[in-house]
Write an enzyme that holds these catalytic residues in place. Structure first.
Site, PDB file in Angstrom:
ATOM      1  N   GLU A  22       0.806  -1.240   0.000  1.00 13.11           N
ATOM      2  CA  GLU A  22       0.000   0.000   0.000  1.00 13.11           C
ATOM      3  C   GLU A  22       0.827   1.273   0.000  1.00 13.11           C
ATOM      4  OE1 GLU A  22      -2.807  -0.461   3.220  1.00 13.11           O
ATOM      5  OE2 GLU A  22      -3.517  -2.369   2.445  1.00 13.11           O
ATOM      6  N   HIS A  65     -10.623  -6.109  -2.124  1.00 13.02           N
ATOM      7  CA  HIS A  65     -11.704  -5.939  -1.142  1.00 13.02           C
ATOM      8  C   HIS A  65     -12.843  -5.277  -1.910  1.00 13.02           C
ATOM      9  CE1 HIS A  65      -9.081  -7.103   2.126  1.00 13.02           C
ATOM     10  NE2 HIS A  65      -8.191  -6.221   1.738  1.00 13.02           N
ATOM     11  N   GLU A 106      -6.280 -10.620  -1.139  1.00 11.28           N
ATOM     12  CA  GLU A 106      -7.091 -10.413   0.078  1.00 11.28           C
ATOM     13  C   GLU A 106      -8.570 -10.391  -0.270  1.00 11.28           C
ATOM     14  OE1 GLU A 106      -5.694  -7.001   2.305  1.00 11.28           O
ATOM     15  OE2 GLU A 106      -3.593  -7.486   1.908  1.00 11.28           O
ATOM     16  N   ASP A 159     -12.298 -10.377  -0.572  1.00  8.76           N
ATOM     17  CA  ASP A 159     -13.569 -10.474   0.161  1.00  8.76           C
ATOM     18  C   ASP A 159     -14.571  -9.575  -0.539  1.00  8.76           C
ATOM     19  OD1 ASP A 159     -12.693  -7.966   1.128  1.00  8.76           O
ATOM     20  OD2 ASP A 159     -12.251  -8.721   3.122  1.00  8.76           O
ATOM     21  N   ASN A 188       1.970  -5.151  -3.179  1.00  5.72           N
ATOM     22  CA  ASN A 188       0.575  -5.455  -2.864  1.00  5.72           C
ATOM     23  C   ASN A 188      -0.200  -4.166  -2.572  1.00  5.72           C
ATOM     24  OD1 ASN A 188      -1.450  -7.516  -2.197  1.00  5.72           O
ATOM     25  ND2 ASN A 188      -1.235  -6.849  -0.063  1.00  5.72           N
TER      26      ASN A 188
HETATM   27  O1  G3I Z   1      -3.715  -7.470  18.939  1.00  2.66           O
HETATM   28  C1  G3I Z   1      -4.201  -6.205  19.419  1.00  2.66           C
HETATM   29  C2  G3I Z   1      -4.693  -6.325  20.806  1.00  2.66           C
HETATM   30  O2  G3I Z   1      -3.615  -6.645  21.665  1.00  2.66           O
HETATM   31  C3  G3I Z   1      -5.313  -4.990  21.210  1.00  2.66           C
HETATM   32  O3  G3I Z   1      -5.847  -5.098  22.495  1.00  2.66           O
HETATM   33  C4  G3I Z   1      -6.406  -4.593  20.246  1.00  2.66           C
HETATM   34  C5  G3I Z   1      -7.011  -3.244  20.562  1.00  2.66           C
HETATM   35  O4  G3I Z   1      -7.366  -2.518  19.418  1.00  2.66           O
HETATM   36  O5  G3I Z   1      -5.853  -4.511  18.964  1.00  2.66           O
HETATM   37  C6  G3I Z   1      -5.314  -5.747  18.513  1.00  2.66           C
HETATM   38  O6  G3I Z   1      -4.763  -5.522  17.259  1.00  2.66           O
HETATM   39  C7  G3I Z   1      -5.677  -5.437  16.186  1.00  2.66           C
HETATM   40  C8  G3I Z   1      -5.210  -6.403  15.118  1.00  2.66           C
HETATM   41  O7  G3I Z   1      -6.001  -6.280  13.965  1.00  2.66           O
HETATM   42  C9  G3I Z   1      -5.268  -7.854  15.597  1.00  2.66           C
HETATM   43  O8  G3I Z   1      -6.571  -8.198  15.877  1.00  2.66           O
HETATM   44  C10 G3I Z   1      -5.645  -4.025  15.639  1.00  2.66           C
HETATM   45  O9  G3I Z   1      -6.214  -3.140  16.575  1.00  2.66           O
HETATM   46  C11 G3I Z   1      -6.423  -3.967  14.353  1.00  2.66           C
HETATM   47  O10 G3I Z   1      -6.238  -2.678  13.778  1.00  2.66           O
HETATM   48  C12 G3I Z   1      -5.911  -5.016  13.400  1.00  2.66           C
HETATM   49  O11 G3I Z   1      -6.662  -4.924  12.221  1.00  2.66           O
HETATM   50  C13 G3I Z   1      -6.096  -5.558  11.095  1.00  2.66           C
HETATM   51  C14 G3I Z   1      -5.741  -4.497  10.050  1.00  2.66           C
HETATM   52  O12 G3I Z   1      -5.277  -5.131   8.877  1.00  2.66           O
HETATM   53  C15 G3I Z   1      -4.639  -3.581  10.531  1.00  2.66           C
HETATM   54  O13 G3I Z   1      -3.441  -4.299  10.691  1.00  2.66           O
HETATM   55  C16 G3I Z   1      -7.102  -6.523  10.531  1.00  2.66           C
HETATM   56  O14 G3I Z   1      -7.287  -7.582  11.458  1.00  2.66           O
HETATM   57  C17 G3I Z   1      -6.601  -7.083   9.193  1.00  2.66           C
HETATM   58  O15 G3I Z   1      -7.617  -7.828   8.586  1.00  2.66           O
HETATM   59  C18 G3I Z   1      -6.235  -5.940   8.269  1.00  2.66           C
HETATM   60  O16 G3I Z   1      -5.697  -6.464   7.082  1.00  2.66           O
HETATM   61  C19 G3I Z   1      -5.356  -5.504   6.090  1.00  2.66           C
HETATM   62  C20 G3I Z   1      -4.124  -6.017   5.377  1.00  2.66           C
HETATM   63  O17 G3I Z   1      -3.100  -6.236   6.287  1.00  2.66           O
HETATM   64  C21 G3I Z   1      -3.674  -5.037   4.296  1.00  2.66           C
HETATM   65  N1  G3I Z   1      -4.768  -4.727   3.403  1.00  2.66           N
HETATM   66  C22 G3I Z   1      -5.993  -4.273   4.015  1.00  2.66           C
HETATM   67  C23 G3I Z   1      -6.466  -5.296   5.055  1.00  2.66           C
HETATM   68  C24 G3I Z   1      -7.776  -4.849   5.665  1.00  2.66           C
HETATM   69  O18 G3I Z   1      -7.633  -3.662   6.383  1.00  2.66           O
END
Ligand code: G3I
Length: 467
Positions: free
Chosen positions: A160, A238, A265, A267, A202
């Site tokens: 990105e 997406h 990715e 969906d 990506n």
């Molecule tokens: O693990 C922490 C936890 O310790 C904490 O208490 C909690 C509080 O917010 O956050 C947890 O982390 C979260 C993480 O997912 C794991 O669940 C983050 O907040 C949350 O922002 C994160 O979201 C992920 C997001 O990327 C950001 O990294 C999504 O699950 C994931 O599906 C999403 O994937 C991205 C790809 O990497 C790149 N392309 C877009 C795609 C969708 O946004």
């Protein structure tokens, strides 16, 4: 006339061959219709994968569906920078190791997501800029790609990096502000750290021909023309309620540049068009020989980051949705086989005894005694056949306005790229000179530059001349 008739005859003959080939393929397909996504995709040399997390590997019904249907996995979050290097130079590979072990035990391949991204950086990296961040990025790639060397099918090396909208510009970020070459430095570093992984760029909102996908297309074309190592482009996909009519054309134009394309990715918002769109995306990939695999961004609807969108192939109880049938039917209808060279590598990873590259960075030299205008030290991250050197330039008792470091590259080694310095030559005695933004160094202060090289050996203490 004779020509027209013979052309007609040839066309009719060719049509007969095409028709009978198509019938043969159809018969073959119906005879061998696979019953899972991974097996059906494998029939044309492709993978069909899903994003998951280590803590879901034993959670039901997620685990049953994951293990039954998919022949590739990707870490939804656990290989990202914030997860793998939460503190600088302290690495956490536990979750990623679990995912890889799970995949290896089941003959699945693993996509690596992602080495460098403006988002989800650990706090310490978010606070960094300039040379320090550039070097931290390089070290991160070396350590992470090095740790899983030989075990990753494809790495999302950079994620990105382009802006949304019509500008076609790079996204502003702390990484971008280290210099426009940060993406190619990331790719070169990743190639050296894991030479067998396919290296992907990506991004999202690239699911058709538009300003953003064209900007990426131009970057890939430039990289290919200059020999920057890039093997694949990931289209995240997406998606909402309709598919861009140029979706397949966009895949094809990237393939025509000589890179693989992966749907990384996928969906799609649940609604009346969901199943149809899943079928369309699958068929578009299958139609392009170099579209080598599809990954859905989660297994069960409730796993999805798109809360309430129910954008995946299975409901919360693990039941197959109409979208699943659309994908399986499309896969079983067959497609353009992937070229032999782009088939996924063997799903069995190299023996566990394969040593990762030396990833610690012991100082290769001791600094020269102070007294001159500047001094330089080198530390190296080495592996068999290459290394990345980080050179620290320290001003003496007075501040300096510029510097030149002369170092001797080991015999047989050759510098392939450098950052934060201009250089002359690539073998033997090589001079590195400050660039505009790092020539001024305060008394006793330091700045760093780096370079990557092929070959082996150590570097004797460099000389440093201040100006
Ligand atoms: O693990 C922490 C936890 O310790 C904490 O208490 C909690 C509080 O917010 O956050 C947890 O982390 C979260 C993480 O997912 C794991 O669940 C983050 O907040 C949350 O922002 C994160 O979201 C992920 C997001 O990327 C950001 O990294 C999504 O699950 C994931 O599906 C999403 O994937 C991205 C790809 O990497 C790149 N392309 C877009 C795609 C969708 O946004």
């Amino acid at each position: 006339m004779k020509t027209v008739r013979s052309v007609r005859t040839m066309v009719a003959f060719a049509a007969t061959i095409v028709l009978s080939t198509a019938m043969a393929v159809a018969v073959a397909n119906s005879a061998s219709a696979a019953s899972t996504l991974g097996a059906a995709a494998a029939e044309s040399g492709r993978y069909f994968g899903a994003a998951t997390n280590s803590f879901m590997l034993n959670r039901q019904p997620h685990a049953t569906v994951l293990n039954r249907e998919f022949n590739s996995i990707v870490a939804e979050n656990e290989m990202k920078w914030y997860h793998t290097e939460p503190n600088q130079n302290q690495f956490n590979f536990t979750a990623g190791d679990q995912l890889i072990a799970h995949a290896r035990a089941r003959g699945m391949t693993v996509r690596g997501h992602t080495l460098v991204w403006h988002s989800q950086q650990p706090q310490w990296a978010r606070n960094m800029s300039g040379t320090a961040l550039r070097n931290a990025m390089i070290n991160h790639i070396n350590r992470v790609a090095g740790h899983w060397r030989g075990q990753i099918h494809s790495w999302d090396v950079v994620n990105e990096a382009f802006a949304d909208g019509g500008s076609g510009a790079r996204r502003d970020s702390n990484l971008q502000r280290t210099g426009n070459d940060w993406i190619e430095v990331a790719f070169r570093t990743a190639r050296a750290a894991d030479p067998n992984a396919k290296l992907c760029y990506n991004d999202y909102n690239t699911d058709g021909i538009n300003a953003k996908s064209t900007a990426i297309y131009n970057m890939v074309r430039d990289f290919k023309s200059r020999g920057v190592p890039i093997d694949c482009v990931g289209l995240q996909s997406h998606l909402g309620t309709s598919l861009d009519p140029t979706y397949q054309q966009n895949i094809q134009r990237f393939a025509d540049l000589g890179v693989d394309v992966q749907i990384t990715e996928l969906d799609i918002l649940q609604g009346s068009n969901q199943a149809n769109m899943y079928g369309q995306v699958t068929r578009a990939c299958l139609a392009v020989a170099r579209c080598t695999g599809i990954t859905v961004w989660g297994v069960l609807d409730p796993d999805s980051w798109r809360t309430g969108a129910n954008p995946l192939l299975f409901d919360g109880n693990g039941n197959k949705k109409p979208a699943y049938d659309a994908v399986l039917n499309a896969l079983n209808a067959g497609g353009n086989p992937t070229p032999p060279t782009s088939a996924p590598p063997a799903t069995t990873a190299p023996p566990a005894t394969t040593a990762p590259p030396a990833t610690t960075a012991p100082p290769a030299t001791t600094p020269p005694p102070p007294g001159g205008g500047c001094s330089a030290t080198v530390s190296m991250n080495s592996w068999n056949g290459g290394f990345v050197a980080t050179v620290r330039v320290t001003a003496g008792p007075a501040s300096i306005n510029g510097w030149r470091v002369r170092l001797t590259v080991p015999s047989g080694a050759s510098v392939t790229n450098a950052w934060n310095a201009d250089r002359s030559g690539n073998t033997g005695a090589v001079d590195f000179t400050n660039v505009s933004y790092n020539g001024q160094v305060g008394a006793g202060q330091s700045t760093e530059f780096g370079f990557q090289a092929s070959g082996n050996g150590s570097i004797p203490t460099p000389g440093c001349t201040a100006s």
